[in-house]
Design a protein around this motif. Structure first.
Motif, PDB file in Angstrom:
ATOM      1  N   VAL A  87     -12.496  23.567 -30.158  1.00 26.29           N
ATOM      2  CA  VAL A  87     -11.115  23.234 -30.474  1.00 26.29           C
ATOM      3  C   VAL A  87     -10.908  23.567 -31.939  1.00 26.29           C
ATOM      4  CG1 VAL A  87     -10.920  21.445 -28.717  1.00 26.29           C
ATOM      5  CG2 VAL A  87     -11.700  20.842 -31.015  1.00 26.29           C
ATOM      6  N   SER A  88      -9.678  23.922 -32.284  1.00 21.70           N
ATOM      7  CA  SER A  88      -9.428  24.268 -33.679  1.00 21.70           C
ATOM      8  C   SER A  88      -8.007  23.896 -34.057  1.00 21.70           C
ATOM      9  CB  SER A  88      -9.677  25.756 -33.919  1.00 21.70           C
ATOM     10  OG  SER A  88      -8.848  26.545 -33.096  1.00 21.70           O
ATOM     11  N   TRP A  89      -7.823  23.680 -35.336  1.00 17.64           N
ATOM     12  CA  TRP A  89      -6.522  23.385 -35.913  1.00 17.64           C
ATOM     13  C   TRP A  89      -6.185  24.551 -36.835  1.00 17.64           C
ATOM     14  CZ3 TRP A  89     -10.192  19.800 -34.804  1.00 17.64           C
ATOM     15  CH2 TRP A  89      -9.807  18.655 -34.121  1.00 17.64           C
ATOM     16  N   ARG A  90      -5.022  25.140 -36.674  1.00 18.87           N
ATOM     17  CA  ARG A  90      -4.607  26.262 -37.515  1.00 18.87           C
ATOM     18  C   ARG A  90      -3.195  26.033 -38.006  1.00 18.87           C
ATOM     19  NH1 ARG A  90      -9.240  26.973 -37.569  1.00 18.87           N
ATOM     20  NH2 ARG A  90     -10.434  28.687 -36.717  1.00 18.87           N
ATOM     21  N   LEU A  91      -2.988  26.232 -39.305  1.00 22.20           N
ATOM     22  CA  LEU A  91      -1.646  26.158 -39.863  1.00 22.20           C
ATOM     23  C   LEU A  91      -0.936  27.488 -39.613  1.00 22.20           C
ATOM     24  CD1 LEU A  91      -2.128  24.434 -43.337  1.00 22.20           C
ATOM     25  CD2 LEU A  91      -0.964  23.514 -41.329  1.00 22.20           C
ATOM     26  N   THR A 112     -12.271  13.549 -37.748  1.00 21.05           N
ATOM     27  CA  THR A 112     -13.203  13.357 -38.854  1.00 21.05           C
ATOM     28  C   THR A 112     -14.642  13.546 -38.392  1.00 21.05           C
ATOM     29  OG1 THR A 112     -11.659  11.825 -39.862  1.00 21.05           O
ATOM     30  CG2 THR A 112     -13.901  11.789 -40.687  1.00 21.05           C
ATOM     31  N   GLU A 113     -15.005  12.944 -37.274  1.00 18.94           N
ATOM     32  CA  GLU A 113     -16.393  13.088 -36.795  1.00 18.94           C
ATOM     33  C   GLU A 113     -16.658  14.475 -36.216  1.00 18.94           C
ATOM     34  OE1 GLU A 113     -17.128  11.267 -32.501  1.00 18.94           O
ATOM     35  OE2 GLU A 113     -15.929   9.897 -33.733  1.00 18.94           O
ATOM     36  N   LEU A 114     -15.620  15.149 -35.711  1.00 17.78           N
ATOM     37  CA  LEU A 114     -15.792  16.494 -35.162  1.00 17.78           C
ATOM     38  C   LEU A 114     -15.898  17.556 -36.258  1.00 17.78           C
ATOM     39  CD1 LEU A 114     -13.192  16.406 -32.232  1.00 17.78           C
ATOM     40  CD2 LEU A 114     -15.691  16.506 -32.008  1.00 17.78           C
ATOM     41  N   ALA A 165     -14.066  22.686 -34.218  1.00 18.73           N
ATOM     42  CA  ALA A 165     -15.162  21.854 -33.704  1.00 18.73           C
ATOM     43  C   ALA A 165     -15.748  22.559 -32.490  1.00 18.73           C
ATOM     44  CB  ALA A 165     -14.642  20.477 -33.327  1.00 18.73           C
ATOM     45  N   HIS A 166     -17.043  22.716 -32.480  1.00 22.08           N
ATOM     46  CA  HIS A 166     -17.732  23.370 -31.370  1.00 22.08           C
ATOM     47  C   HIS A 166     -18.273  22.301 -30.431  1.00 22.08           C
ATOM     48  CE1 HIS A 166     -17.450  27.201 -33.446  1.00 22.08           C
ATOM     49  NE2 HIS A 166     -17.809  26.552 -34.546  1.00 22.08           N
ATOM     50  N   LEU A 167     -17.861  22.370 -29.182  1.00 17.55           N
ATOM     51  CA  LEU A 167     -18.329  21.445 -28.159  1.00 17.55           C
ATOM     52  C   LEU A 167     -19.200  22.220 -27.179  1.00 17.55           C
ATOM     53  CD1 LEU A 167     -14.904  19.681 -27.624  1.00 17.55           C
ATOM     54  CD2 LEU A 167     -16.805  18.860 -29.023  1.00 17.55           C
TER      55      LEU A 167
END
Length: 173
Positions: free
Chosen positions: A99-103, A79-81, A92-94
Motif C-alpha cells: 500500500v502506498s500514499w502519494r501526493l 505509523t507502524e507500517l 508499506a510492503h505486506l
C-alpha cells in the motif's frame, strides 16, 4: 452513404455506361452490407455489455468495499507500517502486496472562466491570462490577394471531389 474518392487508386474501370451503372449498383449493395455488418457488430457489443454489466457492477462494489476497509486499517496503522516522525514513509510492503500514499501534483480548477478572466484583469493580474495569437484563416479566405506570396500560406481553390451516391429508399417510422 456517398463515397468520396481522395486518391487516384483505381480498381476495375467500367468500360461502358451500363458497366458504370452496374458498378454503382454494386457499390450501393456493398455499402448497405457494410452498414448491416456494423449494426450486427454493435448489437453484439450491446448484448455482451448487458450480459456482463451486473457481474462487473457486483465485483466493483466488492472491490470498493475491500479497498475502503484496507485504507481505513492502513490509515489507522500508518505509523507502524511506514515509520514515525520525520521518517514517515510512503509505502508499506505486506505479504500479499503493498500500500502506498502519494501526493498528487498541484492543479488548478476553474469554474466560470469568463468571470475569472474578468476578475484577474480588473485586479491587475494579467500575467495569469493567456492570449493566444493564431492566423485567421477565414479572413485570409475573404482577402486572398492580401496574403498571396507570403511564405507558408497557400490558398487552395478549385479542388473538386468526385461523389458516388447509389439510389436507395429512405423509410421513416
Amino acid at each position: 452513404m456517398a463515397t468520396r474518392l481522395k486518391s487516384k487508386t483505381l480498381a476495375a474501370v467500367p468500360q461502358s455506361k451500363n458497366d458504370c451503372a452496374e458498378s454503382i449498383r454494386l457499390l450501393g449493395e456493398l455499402q448497405r452490407q457494410f452498414e448491416r455488418e456494423r449494426a450486427a457488430m454493435n448489437d453484439a457489443i450491446g448484448a455482451i455489455t448487458q450480459r456482463y454489466q451486473p457481474v462487473l457492477s457486483a465485483l466493483q462494489q466488492r472491490i470498493d468495499a475491500l479497498q475502503g476497509g484496507v485504507q481505513a486499517w492502513c490509515e489507522a496503522h500508518r505509523t507502524e507500517l511506514c515509520g514515525a516522525g520525520d521518517r514517515l514513509g510512503k509505502t508499506a510492503h505486506l505479504v500479499t502486496g503493498e500500500v502506498s500514499w502519494r501526493l498528487r501534483p498541484p492543479s488548478v480548477s476553474i469554474r466560470g472562466t469568463d468571470a475569472v478572466l474578468d476578475t484577474l484583469l480588473r485586479m491587475g493580474l494579467g500575467r495569469f491570462v493567456r492570449v493566444k495569437n493564431e492566423p485567421n484563416k477565414e479572413a485570409m479566405l475573404n482577402e486572398p490577394d492580401a496574403v498571396r506570396g507570403i511564405a507558408g500560406i497557400n490558398i487552395v481553390t478549385g479542388v473538386e471531389d468526385f461523389v458516388v451516391t447509389p439510389f436507395e429508399v429512405e423509410v421513416t417510422q
